[in-house]
Motif scaffolding. Structure first.
Motif, mmCIF file in Angstrom:
data_model
loop_
_atom_site.group_PDB
_atom_site.id
_atom_site.type_symbol
_atom_site.label_atom_id
_atom_site.label_comp_id
_atom_site.label_asym_id
_atom_site.label_seq_id
_atom_site.Cartn_x
_atom_site.Cartn_y
_atom_site.Cartn_z
ATOM 1 N N MET A 1 -88.739 39.049 31.843
ATOM 2 C CA MET A 1 -88.359 38.730 30.475
ATOM 3 C C MET A 1 -86.946 38.154 30.498
ATOM 4 N N ASP A 2 -86.771 37.006 29.880
ATOM 5 C CA ASP A 2 -85.433 36.419 29.876
ATOM 6 C C ASP A 2 -84.540 37.114 28.856
ATOM 7 N N ARG A 3 -83.254 36.836 28.965
ATOM 8 C CA ARG A 3 -82.265 37.550 28.148
ATOM 9 C C ARG A 3 -82.451 37.290 26.657
ATOM 10 N N THR A 4 -82.837 36.086 26.287
ATOM 11 C CA THR A 4 -83.029 35.759 24.872
ATOM 12 C C THR A 4 -84.177 36.568 24.279
ATOM 13 N N ALA A 5 -85.280 36.646 24.990
ATOM 14 C CA ALA A 5 -86.424 37.424 24.520
ATOM 15 C C ALA A 5 -86.086 38.915 24.494
ATOM 16 N N LEU A 6 -85.351 39.351 25.490
ATOM 17 C CA LEU A 6 -84.946 40.754 25.552
ATOM 18 C C LEU A 6 -84.019 41.100 24.388
ATOM 19 N N ARG A 7 -83.097 40.201 24.074
ATOM 20 C CA ARG A 7 -82.182 40.417 22.947
ATOM 21 C C ARG A 7 -82.972 40.498 21.634
ATOM 22 N N GLN A 8 -83.959 39.632 21.477
ATOM 23 C CA GLN A 8 -84.790 39.637 20.263
ATOM 24 C C GLN A 8 -85.562 40.945 20.141
ATOM 25 N N THR A 9 -86.126 41.409 21.242
ATOM 26 C CA THR A 9 -86.866 42.677 21.243
ATOM 27 C C THR A 9 -85.932 43.831 20.914
ATOM 28 N N LEU A 10 -84.745 43.827 21.511
ATOM 29 C CA LEU A 10 -83.760 44.864 21.234
ATOM 30 C C LEU A 10 -83.367 44.847 19.758
ATOM 31 N N ARG A 11 -83.187 43.665 19.213
ATOM 32 C CA ARG A 11 -82.830 43.549 17.791
ATOM 33 C C ARG A 11 -83.920 44.150 16.909
ATOM 34 N N GLN A 12 -85.172 43.858 17.211
ATOM 35 C CA GLN A 12 -86.280 44.413 16.433
ATOM 36 C C GLN A 12 -86.307 45.937 16.541
ATOM 37 N N MET A 13 -86.089 46.446 17.741
ATOM 38 C CA MET A 13 -86.096 47.892 17.939
ATOM 39 C C MET A 13 -84.950 48.555 17.180
ATOM 40 N N LEU A 14 -83.787 47.940 17.200
ATOM 41 C CA LEU A 14 -82.642 48.462 16.457
ATOM 42 C C LEU A 14 -82.924 48.484 14.964
ATOM 43 N N GLU A 15 -83.501 47.405 14.465
ATOM 44 C CA GLU A 15 -83.806 47.331 13.034
ATOM 45 C C GLU A 15 -84.790 48.419 12.631
ATOM 46 N N LEU B 1 -76.064 46.960 27.762
ATOM 47 C CA LEU B 1 -77.444 47.408 27.619
ATOM 48 C C LEU B 1 -78.409 46.327 28.091
ATOM 49 N N LEU B 2 -78.159 45.087 27.710
ATOM 50 C CA LEU B 2 -79.032 43.993 28.140
ATOM 51 C C LEU B 2 -79.004 43.825 29.662
ATOM 52 N N ASP B 3 -77.807 43.919 30.260
ATOM 53 C CA ASP B 3 -77.695 43.824 31.723
ATOM 54 C C ASP B 3 -78.519 44.916 32.396
ATOM 55 N N LEU B 4 -78.389 46.140 31.903
ATOM 56 C CA LEU B 4 -79.114 47.266 32.474
ATOM 57 C C LEU B 4 -80.623 47.076 32.317
ATOM 58 N N LEU B 5 -81.054 46.648 31.141
ATOM 59 C CA LEU B 5 -82.477 46.434 30.908
ATOM 60 C C LEU B 5 -83.033 45.346 31.820
ATOM 61 N N GLN B 6 -82.304 44.249 31.967
ATOM 62 C CA GLN B 6 -82.755 43.185 32.855
ATOM 63 C C GLN B 6 -82.906 43.677 34.280
ATOM 64 N N ALA B 7 -81.939 44.444 34.757
ATOM 65 C CA ALA B 7 -81.991 44.966 36.120
ATOM 66 C C ALA B 7 -83.159 45.936 36.287
ATOM 67 N N LYS B 8 -83.360 46.824 35.326
ATOM 68 C CA LYS B 8 -84.439 47.814 35.407
ATOM 69 C C LYS B 8 -85.817 47.144 35.351
ATOM 70 N N ILE B 9 -85.962 46.171 34.463
ATOM 71 C CA ILE B 9 -87.235 45.474 34.332
ATOM 72 C C ILE B 9 -87.526 44.669 35.597
ATOM 73 N N ALA B 10 -86.520 44.005 36.150
ATOM 74 C CA ALA B 10 -86.703 43.235 37.381
ATOM 75 C C ALA B 10 -87.082 44.155 38.545
ATOM 76 N N ALA B 11 -86.432 45.313 38.630
ATOM 77 C CA ALA B 11 -86.738 46.265 39.702
ATOM 78 C C ALA B 11 -88.156 46.805 39.566
ATOM 79 N N ARG B 12 -88.569 47.058 38.337
ATOM 80 C CA ARG B 12 -89.933 47.555 38.101
ATOM 81 C C ARG B 12 -90.962 46.485 38.468
ATOM 82 N N SER B 13 -90.664 45.237 38.137
ATOM 83 C CA SER B 13 -91.585 44.135 38.445
ATOM 84 C C SER B 13 -91.686 43.897 39.950
ATOM 85 N N ALA B 14 -90.594 44.113 40.666
ATOM 86 C CA ALA B 14 -90.568 43.888 42.108
ATOM 87 C C ALA B 14 -91.278 44.997 42.873
ATOM 88 N N ALA B 15 -91.397 46.147 42.243
ATOM 89 C CA ALA B 15 -91.994 47.305 42.930
ATOM 90 C C ALA B 15 -93.501 47.215 43.052
#
Length: 85
Positions: free
Chosen positions: A1-15, A71-85
């Motif tokens: 998931m790219d950062r823009t999509a991740l930011r949008q998802t985070l925004r929806q979750m926050l709202e 938060l976005l940096d951490l999410l990107q790293a965690k999602i990438a690590a999960r995808s690589a596993a």
């Protein structure tokens, strides 16, 4: 998931979490003061994030999160690590 999509998802979750709309979530916005999140809001948000993305965010990492970009940096790293596993 790219950062823009991740930011949008985070925004929806926050709202959904706090019941107000956020026009923008710049990387330098403080999670607590800038978004008005208290400790309970932040923990609840993280629980939703963990479920949605099927990742684990230990307390030690959560304590280091200050800004939206952190938060976005951490999410990107965690999602990438999960995808690589």
């Amino acid at each position: 998931m790219d950062r823009t999509a991740l930011r949008q998802t985070l925004r929806q979750m926050l709202e959904e979490e706090v019941g107000e709309e956020f026009d923008d979530l710049p990387d330098d916005r403080n999670l607590r003061e800038g978004l008005g999140l208290d400790s309970v809001d932040l923990v609840s948000l993280v629980i939703h994030i963990q479920r949605r993305f099927q990742i684990d965010i230990p307390t030690e990492e959560l304590e280091k999160l200050v800004k939206v970009g952190d938060l976005l940096d951490l999410l990107q790293a965690k999602i990438a690590a999960r995808s690589a596993a």
